[in-house]
Write a protein that holds these residues in place. Structure first.
Motif, PDB file in Angstrom:
ATOM      1  N   PRO A 132       0.903  -1.156   0.109  1.00  0.00           N
ATOM      2  CA  PRO A 132      -0.143  -0.008  -0.071  1.00  0.00           C
ATOM      3  C   PRO A 132       0.770   1.223  -0.038  1.00  0.00           C
ATOM      4  N   ILE A 133       2.010   1.207   0.642  1.00  0.00           N
ATOM      5  CA  ILE A 133       2.751   2.453   0.581  1.00  0.00           C
ATOM      6  C   ILE A 133       3.536   2.636  -0.700  1.00  0.00           C
ATOM      7  N   LEU A 134       3.966   1.492  -1.408  1.00  0.00           N
ATOM      8  CA  LEU A 134       4.682   1.698  -2.688  1.00  0.00           C
ATOM      9  C   LEU A 134       3.517   2.328  -3.773  1.00  0.00           C
ATOM     10  N   ALA A 135       2.294   1.836  -3.663  1.00  0.00           N
ATOM     11  CA  ALA A 135       1.378   2.028  -4.457  1.00  0.00           C
ATOM     12  C   ALA A 135       0.660   3.569  -4.375  1.00  0.00           C
ATOM     13  N   ASP A 136       0.984   4.098  -3.289  1.00  0.00           N
ATOM     14  CA  ASP A 136       0.675   5.542  -3.057  1.00  0.00           C
ATOM     15  C   ASP A 136       1.042   6.423  -3.918  1.00  0.00           C
ATOM     16  N   PRO A 137       0.501   7.363  -4.516  1.00  0.00           N
ATOM     17  CA  PRO A 137       0.982   8.229  -5.441  1.00  0.00           C
ATOM     18  C   PRO A 137       1.964   9.393  -4.768  1.00  0.00           C
ATOM     19  N   GLY A 159       1.098 -11.173  -7.625  1.00  0.00           N
ATOM     20  CA  GLY A 159       1.846 -12.482  -6.851  1.00  0.00           C
ATOM     21  C   GLY A 159       3.405 -12.543  -7.228  1.00  0.00           C
ATOM     22  N   ALA A 160       3.934 -11.669  -8.179  1.00  0.00           N
ATOM     23  CA  ALA A 160       5.345 -11.484  -8.602  1.00  0.00           C
ATOM     24  C   ALA A 160       5.812 -10.354  -8.117  1.00  0.00           C
ATOM     25  N   PRO A 161       6.430 -10.596  -6.613  1.00  0.00           N
ATOM     26  CA  PRO A 161       6.720  -9.410  -5.914  1.00  0.00           C
ATOM     27  C   PRO A 161       7.978  -8.760  -6.537  1.00  0.00           C
ATOM     28  N   ARG A 162       8.849  -9.176  -7.271  1.00  0.00           N
ATOM     29  CA  ARG A 162      10.020  -8.342  -7.702  1.00  0.00           C
ATOM     30  C   ARG A 162       9.367  -7.567  -8.895  1.00  0.00           C
ATOM     31  N   ALA A 163       8.781  -8.089  -9.713  1.00  0.00           N
ATOM     32  CA  ALA A 163       8.050  -7.365 -10.937  1.00  0.00           C
ATOM     33  C   ALA A 163       7.283  -6.445 -10.300  1.00  0.00           C
ATOM     34  N   ASP A 164       6.360  -6.614  -9.077  1.00  0.00           N
ATOM     35  CA  ASP A 164       5.440  -5.673  -8.897  1.00  0.00           C
ATOM     36  C   ASP A 164       6.178  -4.507  -8.113  1.00  0.00           C
ATOM     37  N   ALA A 165       7.402  -4.709  -7.316  1.00  0.00           N
ATOM     38  CA  ALA A 165       8.107  -3.841  -6.569  1.00  0.00           C
ATOM     39  C   ALA A 165       8.799  -2.812  -7.822  1.00  0.00           C
ATOM     40  N   GLU A 166       9.374  -3.423  -8.767  1.00  0.00           N
ATOM     41  CA  GLU A 166      10.049  -2.732  -9.654  1.00  0.00           C
ATOM     42  C   GLU A 166       9.073  -1.756 -10.441  1.00  0.00           C
ATOM     43  N   ARG A 167       7.724  -2.217 -10.877  1.00  0.00           N
ATOM     44  CA  ARG A 167       6.911  -1.430 -11.534  1.00  0.00           C
ATOM     45  C   ARG A 167       6.412  -0.255 -10.909  1.00  0.00           C
ATOM     46  N   LEU A 168       6.032  -0.549  -9.332  1.00  0.00           N
ATOM     47  CA  LEU A 168       5.646   0.580  -8.497  1.00  0.00           C
ATOM     48  C   LEU A 168       6.677   1.534  -8.201  1.00  0.00           C
ATOM     49  N   LEU A 169       7.897   1.050  -8.110  1.00  0.00           N
ATOM     50  CA  LEU A 169       8.905   2.145  -7.910  1.00  0.00           C
ATOM     51  C   LEU A 169       9.219   2.935  -9.272  1.00  0.00           C
TER      52      LEU A 169
END
Length: 203
Positions: A132-137, A159-169
């Motif tokens: 939720p923090i990473l997704a916050d604008p 469910g793909a945490p590395r890809a999700d982290a890189e995308r949100l960052l």
């Protein structure tokens, strides 16, 4: 574990030479990252979040042992994008975590962005509550040139945490990555903005 990538080291060192760095540590556990920061950047000011009672007690002892009571603040709450309360499964050391099954005890959650927005260094290791923090604008408004993240499968959007982290960052402007993958679908990731290197790098 915490070593800063070379593109960031010079930049943070230059800032630290001018004034104390501001570090925000989400998921302080027993304070090891804070101790590392105090050695890497002497005099840095640390704001740490840790909701687990046992971990927090040990972290408070680390603060006292390092003579840092004036510039190392421990907030005994979960970090999140809004104030409130959550169910928390504590007493599990580094694996203590927010739970949605109501089986834990109720603990406060604090909107961490008041601290994050002015930090020089951001570290996030909160066992699945990072999403939720990473997704916050507001992530795009952070002044910090880099983020140190331990990402987890728990709670990841796809469910793909590395890809999700890189995308949100990347959405927040952090598009350069150094990743160390770990077992059980988690990993440690440094992410930084390209201009960090151009400005002198740091770490």
């Amino acid at each position: 574990f915490y070593d800063v990538p070379e593109p960031l080291r010079t930049r943070l060192a230059a800032t630290a030479a001018q004034r104390p760095l501001r570090v925000v540590d989400l998921g302080a556990n027993i304070g090891l990252y804070g101790v590392w920061c105090r050695r890497e950047w002497p005099g840095c000011a640390i704001t740490a979040y840790e909701p687990d009672e046992d971990n927090g007690n040990l972290c408070q002892r680390a603060i006292a042992a390092n003579g840092a009571a004036d510039d190392w603040t421990l907030i005994r709450a979960c970090a999140g994008p809004a104030d409130g309360a959550v169910s928390f499964a504590g007493g599990q050391g580094a694996q203590s975590h927010v739970t949605d099954d109501g089986a834990g005890r109720t603990v406060p959650i604090r909107d961490a962005f008041g601290d994050l927005l002015t930090a020089d260094v951001v570290k996030i290791d909160i066992e699945g509550s990072e999403w939720p923090i990473l997704a916050d604008p507001r992530m795009g408004d952070l002044a910090a040139p880099a983020v140190l993240l331990e990402y987890h499968r728990m709670g990841s959007p796809t469910g793909a945490p590395r890809a999700d982290a890189e995308r949100l960052l990347a959405q927040a402007g952090y598009t350069e990555f150094a990743v160390r993958e770990m077992p059980q679908d988690c990993g440690i990731l440094w992410a930084w903005r390209p201009d960090a290197g151009a400005a002198g790098g740091a770490g």
